[in-house]
Design a protein around this motif. Sequence first.
Motif, short mmCIF file in Angstrom:
data_model
loop_
_atom_site.label_atom_id
_atom_site.label_comp_id
_atom_site.label_asym_id
_atom_site.label_seq_id
_atom_site.Cartn_x
_atom_site.Cartn_y
_atom_site.Cartn_z
N GLN A 156 -5.27 40.78 35.76
CA GLN A 156 -4.60 41.43 34.56
C GLN A 156 -3.61 40.52 33.93
O GLN A 156 -3.45 40.43 32.66
CB GLN A 156 -4.07 42.90 34.61
N PHE A 157 -2.63 40.15 34.67
CA PHE A 157 -1.47 39.38 34.11
C PHE A 157 -2.00 37.77 33.72
O PHE A 157 -1.67 37.50 32.35
CB PHE A 157 -0.68 38.77 35.35
N ARG A 158 -2.94 37.27 34.42
CA ARG A 158 -3.59 36.12 33.92
C ARG A 158 -4.21 36.35 32.55
O ARG A 158 -4.25 35.51 31.67
CB ARG A 158 -4.46 35.61 35.02
N ALA A 159 -5.00 37.60 32.51
CA ALA A 159 -5.80 37.90 31.29
C ALA A 159 -4.87 37.96 30.09
O ALA A 159 -5.24 37.58 29.01
CB ALA A 159 -6.67 38.94 31.19
N THR A 160 -3.92 38.53 30.31
CA THR A 160 -2.65 38.88 29.06
C THR A 160 -2.24 37.36 28.65
O THR A 160 -2.00 37.38 27.60
CB THR A 160 -1.44 39.80 29.85
N ILE A 161 -1.89 36.44 29.68
CA ILE A 161 -1.22 35.23 29.27
C ILE A 161 -2.50 34.59 28.50
O ILE A 161 -2.06 33.82 27.37
CB ILE A 161 -0.99 34.63 30.62
N GLY A 162 -3.75 34.45 29.13
CA GLY A 162 -4.62 34.03 28.26
C GLY A 162 -5.01 34.65 26.78
O GLY A 162 -5.10 33.71 25.81
N ALA A 163 -4.74 35.77 26.61
CA ALA A 163 -4.94 36.50 25.33
C ALA A 163 -3.89 36.17 24.44
O ALA A 163 -4.15 35.83 23.16
CB ALA A 163 -5.35 37.81 25.44
N LEU A 164 -2.60 36.19 24.83
CA LEU A 164 -1.50 35.81 24.06
C LEU A 164 -1.15 34.69 23.82
O LEU A 164 -0.67 33.97 23.02
CB LEU A 164 -0.09 36.74 24.74
N GLY A 165 -1.54 33.67 24.72
CA GLY A 165 -1.31 32.39 24.54
C GLY A 165 0.34 31.92 24.64
O GLY A 165 1.04 32.57 25.10
N ASP A 166 0.63 30.88 24.04
CA ASP A 166 2.06 30.57 24.01
C ASP A 166 2.64 30.33 22.69
O ASP A 166 2.29 29.52 21.92
CB ASP A 166 2.20 29.23 24.74
N PRO A 167 3.10 31.85 22.13
CA PRO A 167 3.43 31.62 20.72
C PRO A 167 4.41 30.59 20.31
O PRO A 167 5.49 30.42 21.14
CB PRO A 167 3.67 33.27 20.65
#
Length: 79
Positions: free
Chosen positions: A45-56
Amino acid sequence: MKRFTCDELAEVITAYLEDALDRPARDGVRAHLACCEGCERYFEQFRATIGALGDPPPEELPADVRARLMSAFRERRRL
């Protein structure tokens, strides 16, 4: 190899994803994830969240706010 509790794993998961852990700690995280379904789910879930949000991109300050902050920093340095 370091052994992690679930709480300890939650504290180092970002460092693990950023490849900032030494080899024994990385191996310990992998071993814990392999045998703990809850932590494995948390990790995914943590990895998926990072993938979805990217690096703003960093947020830009309005010019007047930036000027006031810089003035305050300069004033503080004079003290």
